[in-house]
Design an enzyme around this catalytic site. Structure first.
Site, short mmCIF file in Angstrom:
data_model
loop_
_atom_site.label_atom_id
_atom_site.label_comp_id
_atom_site.label_asym_id
_atom_site.label_seq_id
_atom_site.Cartn_x
_atom_site.Cartn_y
_atom_site.Cartn_z
N TRP A 29 -12.49 -9.02 -25.71
CA TRP A 29 -12.45 -7.55 -25.77
C TRP A 29 -11.29 -7.11 -26.65
O TRP A 29 -11.39 -6.14 -27.40
CB TRP A 29 -12.29 -6.98 -24.36
CG TRP A 29 -12.18 -5.48 -24.35
CD1 TRP A 29 -13.19 -4.58 -24.26
CD2 TRP A 29 -10.98 -4.70 -24.44
NE1 TRP A 29 -12.71 -3.30 -24.29
CE2 TRP A 29 -11.34 -3.34 -24.40
CE3 TRP A 29 -9.62 -5.01 -24.55
CZ2 TRP A 29 -10.42 -2.30 -24.47
CZ3 TRP A 29 -8.70 -3.99 -24.62
CH2 TRP A 29 -9.11 -2.64 -24.58
N HIS A 30 -10.16 -7.85 -26.55
CA HIS A 30 -8.99 -7.44 -27.31
C HIS A 30 -9.17 -7.65 -28.80
O HIS A 30 -8.60 -6.90 -29.60
CB HIS A 30 -7.75 -8.22 -26.83
CG HIS A 30 -7.20 -7.67 -25.55
ND1 HIS A 30 -7.62 -8.12 -24.32
CD2 HIS A 30 -6.31 -6.68 -25.31
CE1 HIS A 30 -6.97 -7.44 -23.39
NE2 HIS A 30 -6.18 -6.56 -23.95
N GLY A 31 -9.91 -8.63 -29.20
CA GLY A 31 -10.07 -8.82 -30.63
C GLY A 31 -10.90 -10.03 -30.95
O GLY A 31 -11.09 -10.92 -30.13
N PHE B 88 -7.34 -2.29 -31.07
CA PHE B 88 -8.44 -2.83 -30.26
C PHE B 88 -9.52 -1.78 -30.08
O PHE B 88 -10.38 -1.90 -29.27
CB PHE B 88 -7.92 -3.32 -28.91
CG PHE B 88 -6.77 -4.29 -29.06
CD1 PHE B 88 -6.88 -5.35 -29.94
CD2 PHE B 88 -5.60 -4.11 -28.37
CE1 PHE B 88 -5.82 -6.23 -30.10
CE2 PHE B 88 -4.54 -4.99 -28.51
CZ PHE B 88 -4.65 -6.05 -29.39
#
Lengths: 477, 339
Positions: free
Chosen positions: A322-324, A477
């Site tokens: 999800w963060h990257g 993000f």
């Protein structure tokens, strides 16, 4: 538009004047227009994706509410998820996937030409997509009724204080607030301004003051000894906390001034008594989102230790991604997933509290949690897994720290001293918020003290804060 | 898994009939108290900033002194045939010695070093000088103009938070200046106050040249012969990119036409080893990049000098400044711009 800019405060002041001076029935429209103006400050075309997400989720919500069969509801829900995750996957993960396919093909001897679409990630897309998906799943699971007022729903997705970096809110908490009238009340404005002030202090006096040290060392870890690399990991943990929780505080404060309540996103994580406890206090809105919409549907902790461990690992890998779109985030997620599983097993099998007592367990837990957390953050910040491993390897050879290096990194004597003062203020304030809230309430009730403290905080930020329009880390993000 | 309960403080919206009352509620005293306290502190800090000019860093005192000279004093005499202004940042400030340059260039030549620490925007300084009647015949730029095509608009100004903060809080550096002043001069506070005044008048006496003593940490104000930094690029020849089009250039040319001055781009001094030695272009004729008004590029991209002529990694010591000034004089004489 950055919260830590004069531009935002000019916008917010103008917005408040219009929002509270026009008739109350105009408030939803003013909020909607203001939110889109705020968002389009980055790139106007981004607003199209935001609008698309909004329209799709609102419509599918209505379809689910009106569907006569379970199949119809499922199709509507699947459509919403496909569109939301399709957009997110395309703009965020397609280049990552292509690069890995090319790399994998090369590994098996097939040379594919280098190719990347170079898509620019729309700011805040991960946040508002998850918020909107949360609504869809809540409607599908019949936790809430589908929203029938489009204007209310648009505000829920695009509410500017939390649009670009959260907190990722929930429909049951927010939708009723958008149906209400909001007045300018001192009871809201005063705590709102305190939140804004404390958030800006965290961002401008701590996070941005730490940035030259963190950026300098992470850019070339091999040039520094283990002590500096260790320091960079710790400094980045504090920087990220102050940057992100500072943003969340300002978001909550801005919303509060307008009469809205946003959820608390951080609860003084550096006073956590274990890694598990730390993640109960860090980015609460995302972690609880994953709990409700992924961990529990996977079975949560209901299927025995092995299944629980599997679920934890899945959730943390998803959280990493999800963060990257990078392997560093995958390793980061796996790393914390691993430690959470370890802590769970230790707690369930050895039960250290029985031998140590709860006080000693707490103290040891704090000593244990901080280094584990800081090491994990090296993977989060490092440009590559190899670079992170280089930093970790350097810990074997810790050398002395010298003032000259800090000066070279762009933090000379006075700035270094003020950074120390700001860190003391931060940890003392966080201590009181975490453990002595009653004492804070007593102090707040003292006549004149809140004003003296308010003026003091304002001047502290104005005099010692970094004014450079430095973006919030979580905007990426 | 690690999860926490959702938190939410009291619900905040109002019923419609409460709105009017709430707006008019208990506002006046706390807001007035805050505004009064804020304004009192602002005034106190501003008065302290104005009243304690000697605590500011030497570079700021120098910049203030220079600007004052520009706008209130007469920089040139009527008999000066060549009136020269040298612009640049702290490298130029510490390198070009106008009195020595004048002596070498001969009678009728009078120059001013208008280099300012950290300042690369020469246009506002030049405009202030012109408006005050200090008109040069030659403008020497140690740094070319920037490549921005358009003038900064309202949006640019709104985005420049550091500049806005400087305007709203002119005393922002006061705590830093005061702390460092007291700390660095803790055993000789009174003398230090006089030192600042002496340095200012010395700078004016030297017509803008200033040695940044506070940044010199080596014996005799000279770096060791083997001095090097990790960031040095001893095999790389640095270039002096001169943007073809730029708002600053256009405005500079307008001023040059209006006031009739020439523009010469001159090299700065660099430490040997910081970059490879620049190809020697000073022997040949100056590169002409415009005729009307005349804009010429003189010499190599930069002069290289041994570390012993530097007091710190960036700035020449007095001896280095003399050597640079002599080289600059040679360059100017050979350029044909002062015949």
């Amino acid at each position: 538009m950055l919260f830590n800019s004069f531009e935002f405060f000019a916008f917010f002041t103008a917005f408040l004047v219009v929002f509270f001076s026009l008739p109350s029935r105009a408030q939803p429209f003013i909020l909607l227009i203001g939110s889109y103006i705020f968002y389009m400050g980055w790139l106007p075309s981004y607003a199209l994706l935001l609008a698309l997400t909004t329209v799709v989720d609102f419509t599918t919500g209505l379809i689910m509410a009106g569907a006569r069969s379970e199949t119809g509801r499922k199709i509507a829900m699947a459509t919403a998820l496909t569109v939301n995750l399709g957009i997110l996957g395309t703009v965020k993960y397609l280049d990552f996937t292509i690069a890995n396919v090319i790399g994998l093909a090369g590994f098996f001897g097939y040379q594919l030409p280098d190719f990347a679409l170079g898509i620019v990630l729309p700011v805040g897309i991960s946040f508002y997509t998850f918020q909107s998906i949360g609504y869809t799943l809540d409607v599908y699971n019949r936790r809430i009724e589908a929203e029938r007022n489009f204007i209310v729903y648009v505000q829920y997705v695009a509410f500017f204080p939390q649009l670009v970096a959260g907190p990722i809110e929930r429909a049951p908490h927010m939708l009723p607030q958008f149906r209400s009238i909001h007045g300018l009340r001192f009871e809201n404005v005063a705590p709102g301004l305190w939140l804004i002030g404390y958030g800006l202090f965290k961002k401008m006096c701590v996070a941005d003051a730490l940035a030259p040290i963190v950026n300098g060392i992470f850019a070339d870890p091999q040039a520094y000894s283990g002590s500096y690399n260790l320091l960079a990991g710790v400094a980045f943990s504090i920087q990220l906390y102050c940057d992100f929780s500072g943003y969340s505080d300002v978001a909550r404060g801005v919303a509060r001034v307008m009469g809205f309540d946003l959820m608390i996103n951080f609860r003084q994580p550096f006073y956590a008594s274990s890694v598990t406890d730390m993640w109960r206090r860090w980015h609460i809105s995302l972690i609880s989102w994953f709990r409700d919409y992924l961990y529990i549907p996977l079975g949560g902790n209901r299927g025995g230790e092995i299944k629980t461990a599997r679920n934890i690992l899945i959730v943390w890998l998803a959280s990493g991604l999800w963060h990257g779109a990078a392997w560093t985030y995958v390793v980061w997620g796996a790393y914390y997933g691993f430690w959470l599983i370890v802590e769970r097993l230790v707690r369930h099998t050895i039960a250290p509290e029985r031998y140590l007592g709860s006080s000693l367990e707490n103290v040891l837990g704090r000593i244990w949690a901080l280094p584990i957390f800081a090491v994990g953050m090296i993977f989060f910040r490092a440009p590559s897994v190899a670079s992170a491993l280089t930093m970790l390897r350097s810990f074997a050879d810790l050398g002395p720290l010298s003032y000259g290096t800090f000066k070279m990194l762009g933090v000379p004597s006075f700035e270094l001293a003020m950074l120390g003062v700001s860190l003391c203020v931060l940890f003392v304030a966080d201590y009181f918020i975490a453990f002595r809230p009653q004492r804070l309430a007593e102090l707040a009730a003292c006549p004149r003290l809140p004003f003296v403290a308010g003026v003091g905080l304002t001047y502290y930020v104005l005099l010692f804060g970094v004014f450079g329009r430095i973006e919030f880390i979580y905007f990426q993000f | 898994m690690v999860f926490t309960s959702r938190s939410s403080s009291a619900t905040l919206p109002l019923a419609e009939d409460e709105v009017a009352g709430a707006v008019a509620g208990n506002w006046r005293r706390p807001v007035a108290a805050f505004v009064l306290a804020f304004a009192s502190v602002w005034l106190a800090l501003d008065m302290a900033y104005i009243g304690l000019p000697f605590i500011r860093p030497g570079s700021v005192v120098i910049a203030d002194g220079k600007f004052e000279t520009l706008v209130t004093g007469r920089m040139f005499d009527p008999q000066d045939r060549y009136r020269v202004m040298i612009f640049g940042h702290s490298k130029a400030l510490t390198a070009a010695r106008p009195r020595e340059l004048d002596a070498t260039m001969g009678a009728g030549f009078r120059s001013y070093n208008l280099g300012l620490p950290g300042e690369v925007h020469f246009l506002p300084i030049l405009k202030a000088a012109l408006e005050a009647g200090n008109v040069p015949t030659h403008v020497l730029l140690t740094l070319p103009w920037d490549g921005k095509r358009d003038r900064d608009g309202l949006i640019d100004a709104l985005h420049n938070d550091a500049a806005i903060a400087k305007v709203l809080l002119p005393f922002r550096t006061l705590p830093r200046d005061a702390t460092l002043f007291v700390f660095e001069n803790r055993k000789r506070l009174i003398e230090a106050i006089h030192d600042v005044a002496i340095e200012r008048s010395r700078m004016l006496e030297e017509r803008g040249w200033y040695f940044i003593k506070s940044q010199s940490h080596y014996e005799d104000d000279r770096l060791p012969d083997d001095y090097a930094l990790p960031t040095d690029q001893p095999t790389h020849v640095a270039s002096r990119p001169i943007p073809e089009q730029s708002f600053t250039r256009t405005r500079l040319e307008q001023l040059a036409r209006q006031y009739g001055f020439q523009i010469l781009l001159i090299p700065l001094p660099y430490r040997t080893g910081e970059f490879a030695r620049a190809p020697a272009a000073d022997a040949g004729p100056a590169a002409i990049i415009a005729d009307q008004p005349p804009i010429r590029v003189l010499g190599p991209a930069y002069f290289s000098y041994p570390p012993a002529l530097f007091a710190d990694p960036q700035h020449t010591n007095p001896q280095g400044a003399s050597v640079y000034t002599a080289d600059l004089a040679r360059l100017l004489k050979g350029s044909g711009a002062f015949r």
